[in-house]
Scaffold this active site. Structure first.
Site, PDB file in Angstrom:
ATOM      1  N   LYS A 149      84.040   3.550 -24.216  1.00 43.53           N
ATOM      2  CA  LYS A 149      83.976   3.878 -22.289  1.00 43.53           C
ATOM      3  C   LYS A 149      85.583   2.974 -21.997  1.00 43.53           C
ATOM      4  CE  LYS A 149      79.708   5.066 -21.454  1.00 43.53           C
ATOM      5  NZ  LYS A 149      79.915   5.736 -21.248  1.00 43.53           N
ATOM      6  N   LYS A 257      73.845  16.895 -22.528  1.00 38.89           N
ATOM      7  CA  LYS A 257      72.693  15.482 -22.246  1.00 38.89           C
ATOM      8  C   LYS A 257      71.180  15.902 -21.957  1.00 38.89           C
ATOM      9  CE  LYS A 257      75.546  11.619 -21.595  1.00 38.89           C
ATOM     10  NZ  LYS A 257      77.157  12.258 -21.452  1.00 38.89           N
TER      11      LYS A 257
END
Length: 346
Positions: A149, A257
């Site tokens: 990230k 997701k």
């Protein structure tokens, strides 16, 4: 049939940083259906600040589902379009209710313990020392795909971390993915993508904020490294709108997701659209407990993707539901000899 729900708070072992902030806890809701002597369980994996159904009437809607459970899965699912995380909870609970084993929703060689799913190792944001430590741990644990990230600390520092991996490991040894969570501005994004591409990065997730279709389309056209849409898919309910989004932006990948995009049916629809325009995809969990992760992993296996998936989140919490899922050498396994421990759900 009778249905009940229960709120459960997952506690992170280590505070986990993204460009949206640091997470220490994660709320989730378990939906339980009873029909005679059979019980089905699903998880409504709301993610605060990201889920489109993070709204004040969330528990009211869960209560409505319980009161109307006898309408059946189809009607409930269709009535919950604006609540994708409850949609997947309903899908899971009904699959669980019908299953021979309430935790074997998609029987396969994966649930038999004979096959595994390749996954990426996730590196959370933090200071340089913390991120470097995570990278070393992931490589030592046998991961050949690492997702880092980026976008919360200085870009030069993030580049140094990525360069440190590339000095030691080629792109053939370690696949590197980065996730900006929309942190780049539209004016600087392309230049940053050019610099990242020099490190043979596999892909970057959501370089700019969702909603800027024209700017994202231009980036996807000019980018020197593949772009994967993530947050861009959230809250796009209409079938025509979904199709238009992919046709307009023309991304190289999309990331699914299930808890944020309408569960398994929602994911199936996006996969079909993506494959129709030669767009790649992979599936990622959204910090569900092992109840939700288990269902998503089983579903993912049936899709036969060869890419590493984002399903390595089960070990993040101190109070997760003990399950047969285990991670070893960069793969997710279902250890059929281990049993579920549901004490925490009572």
């Amino acid at each position: 049939m009778k249905a009940t729900y229960k709120k459960y708070t997952l506690n992170f072992k280590t505070p986990s940083g993204t460009s949206r902030g640091v997470m220490r806890t994660k709320e989730t809701w378990f939906l339980k259906i009873k029909d005679g002597n059979k019980t089905g369980m699903g998880e409504c994996g709301l993610l605060r600040g990201l889920s489109i159904d993070d709204r004040p009437d969330y528990e009211d809607k869960l209560n409505w589902v319980c009161q109307n459970i006898n309408q059946g899965e189809e009607k409930l699912y269709n009535a919950l379009v604006e609540f994708p995380s409850i949609q997947i909870g309903v899908e899971m609970a009904f699959l669980s209710l019908k299953a021979k084993n309430p935790f074997e929703l998609f029987p396969s060689t994966f649930t038999q313990g004979k096959a595994s799913i390749p996954i990426n190792g996730l590196v959370w944001m933090g200071d340089k020392a913390f991120m470097s430590k995570q990278i070393k741990e992931k490589i030592q644990s046998g991961f050949s795909c690492i997702k880092m990230k980026i976008g919360a600390i200085d870009f030069e520092t993030e580049m140094e971390l990525l360069q440190s991996i590339r000095k030691e490991f080629s792109a053939n040894d370690i696949e590197l993915r980065v996730d900006a969570n929309g942190a780049f501005s539209t004016t600087e994004a392309l230049e940053k993508l050019k610099r990242l591409s020099e490190l043979e990065i596999h892909s970057i997730e959501q370089p700019i904020k969702a909603g800027y279709w024209d700017e994202m389309a231009l980036l996807c056209e000019k980018t020197p490294l593949p772009i994967a849409l993530d947050e861009e898919l959230i809250g796009v309910f209409d079938a025509g709108h979904k199709k238009k989004l992919l046709q307009t932006i023309q991304p190289q990948y999309i990331i699914l997701k299930p808890s944020l995009i309408g569960g398994f049916r929602g994911s199936d629809f996006w996969i079909e659209l993506a494959e129709n325009q030669n767009c790649g995809w992979w599936i990622t969990s959204a910090l569900e407990s092992n109840v939700g992760l288990n269902a998503i992993a089983q579903y993912t296996f049936t899709k036969n993707s060869k890419l590493p998936q984002g399903l390595g989140t089960g070990s993040l919490f101190t109070n997760n539901i003990d399950a047969p899922l285990k991670v070893s050498n960069g793969y997710l396994f279902y250890d059929a000899d281990n049993e579920w421990d549901l004490k925490r759900l009572k």
